[in-house]
Design a protein around this motif. Structure first.
Motif, PDB file in Angstrom:
ATOM      1  N   VAL A   6       0.828  -1.214   0.000  1.00 13.11           N
ATOM      2  CA  VAL A   6       0.000   0.000   0.000  1.00 13.11           C
ATOM      3  C   VAL A   6       0.861   1.262   0.000  1.00 13.11           C
ATOM      4  CG1 VAL A   6      -1.680   1.325   1.334  1.00 13.11           C
ATOM      5  CG2 VAL A   6      -1.985  -1.129   1.040  1.00 13.11           C
ATOM      6  N   TRP A   7       1.863   1.320   0.845  1.00  9.68           N
ATOM      7  CA  TRP A   7       2.719   2.507   0.917  1.00  9.68           C
ATOM      8  C   TRP A   7       3.493   2.740  -0.392  1.00  9.68           C
ATOM      9  CZ3 TRP A   7       3.441   7.076   2.474  1.00  9.68           C
ATOM     10  CH2 TRP A   7       4.678   7.671   2.446  1.00  9.68           C
ATOM     11  N   ALA A   9       2.710   1.758  -3.362  1.00 10.44           N
ATOM     12  CA  ALA A   9       1.732   2.081  -4.408  1.00 10.44           C
ATOM     13  C   ALA A   9       1.248   3.518  -4.271  1.00 10.44           C
ATOM     14  CB  ALA A   9       0.561   1.117  -4.343  1.00 10.44           C
ATOM     15  N   THR A  10       1.055   3.968  -3.047  1.00 11.01           N
ATOM     16  CA  THR A  10       0.635   5.351  -2.819  1.00 11.01           C
ATOM     17  C   THR A  10       1.726   6.329  -3.253  1.00 11.01           C
ATOM     18  OG1 THR A  10      -0.684   4.609  -0.942  1.00 11.01           O
ATOM     19  CG2 THR A  10      -0.210   6.957  -1.066  1.00 11.01           C
ATOM     20  N   LEU A  11       2.964   5.994  -2.958  1.00  8.76           N
ATOM     21  CA  LEU A  11       4.085   6.829  -3.390  1.00  8.76           C
ATOM     22  C   LEU A  11       4.176   6.857  -4.920  1.00  8.76           C
ATOM     23  CD1 LEU A  11       6.579   8.498  -2.602  1.00  8.76           C
ATOM     24  CD2 LEU A  11       7.866   6.366  -2.540  1.00  8.76           C
ATOM     25  N   LEU A  13       1.750   6.387  -7.020  1.00  8.53           N
ATOM     26  CA  LEU A  13       0.612   7.151  -7.514  1.00  8.53           C
ATOM     27  C   LEU A  13       0.908   8.646  -7.468  1.00  8.53           C
ATOM     28  CD1 LEU A  13      -2.344   7.300  -8.452  1.00  8.53           C
ATOM     29  CD2 LEU A  13      -2.997   7.264  -6.040  1.00  8.53           C
ATOM     30  N   ALA A  14       1.467   9.106  -6.360  1.00 11.19           N
ATOM     31  CA  ALA A  14       1.791  10.531  -6.227  1.00 11.19           C
ATOM     32  C   ALA A  14       2.829  10.957  -7.265  1.00 11.19           C
ATOM     33  CB  ALA A  14       2.302  10.813  -4.818  1.00 11.19           C
ATOM     34  N   THR A  37      -3.148   3.047 -10.362  1.00 11.69           N
ATOM     35  CA  THR A  37      -4.230   2.468  -9.571  1.00 11.69           C
ATOM     36  C   THR A  37      -4.624   1.098 -10.093  1.00 11.69           C
ATOM     37  OG1 THR A  37      -5.036   4.682  -9.062  1.00 11.69           O
ATOM     38  CG2 THR A  37      -6.570   2.860  -8.729  1.00 11.69           C
ATOM     39  N   ALA A  40      -1.910  -1.414  -9.089  1.00 16.37           N
ATOM     40  CA  ALA A  40      -1.988  -1.719  -7.656  1.00 16.37           C
ATOM     41  C   ALA A  40      -3.205  -2.589  -7.342  1.00 16.37           C
ATOM     42  CB  ALA A  40      -2.028  -0.434  -6.844  1.00 16.37           C
TER      43      ALA A  40
END
Length: 142
Positions: A6-7, A9-11, A13-14, A37, A40
């Motif tokens: 999750v972490w 993938a969030t990075l 995405l940003a 997205t 992920a």
């Protein structure tokens, strides 16, 4: 393994959204964000489907692992063709986000596995193998 992704993938995405906005505007940022997205979400679906298959049998794990790869690639391609009908969608930004994120995700997964994350995986015995083992043991006991 899914929770651990999750972490990163969030990075990713940003980074993809900021790079898309800087290089191609809002449409490219949205396209890149959708690409990350989808990758992920596909990874999460793959991990969850493997977890489910491990409760069924070893054959189910093999089928999900091999068949799931083709299905996940098909979902990415289908999403790109479906989104391409939208005026703001940028296939280039989508592709430039999907490919490196997929490669980074595979490297991340390999790193987790090499550290022994999957070592504690407990697959149930296949019912046919258990029966065959019992039959062999009974035959050898004679």
């Amino acid at each position: 393994m899914v929770r651990r992704s999750v972490w990163p993938a969030t990075l990713a995405l940003a980074v993809a959204v900021v790079a898309g906005a800087a290089l191609g505007g809002a449409g490219a940022a949205a396209s890149a964000g959708i690409g990350v997205t989808i990758v992920a979400a596909n990874f999460a679906a793959h991990g969850l489907s493997l977890a489910w298959a491990s409760t069924v049998s070893v054959s189910a794990v093999f089928a999900v692992a091999l068949g799931g790869f083709a299905v996940r690639l098909g979902v990415i391609v289908a999403a790109m063709f479906a989104l391409d009908r939208l005026a703001w969608f940028s296939p280039l930004a989508f592709g430039l986000a999907v490919v490196p994120v997929t490669l980074l995700l595979l490297a991340y997964e390999a790193r987790l596995v090499s550290r022994g994350l999957g070592a504690s995986l407990d697959l149930p015995a296949d019912a046919a193998a258990v029966r065959a083992g019992a039959a062999l043991a009974a035959r050898e006991a004679r």
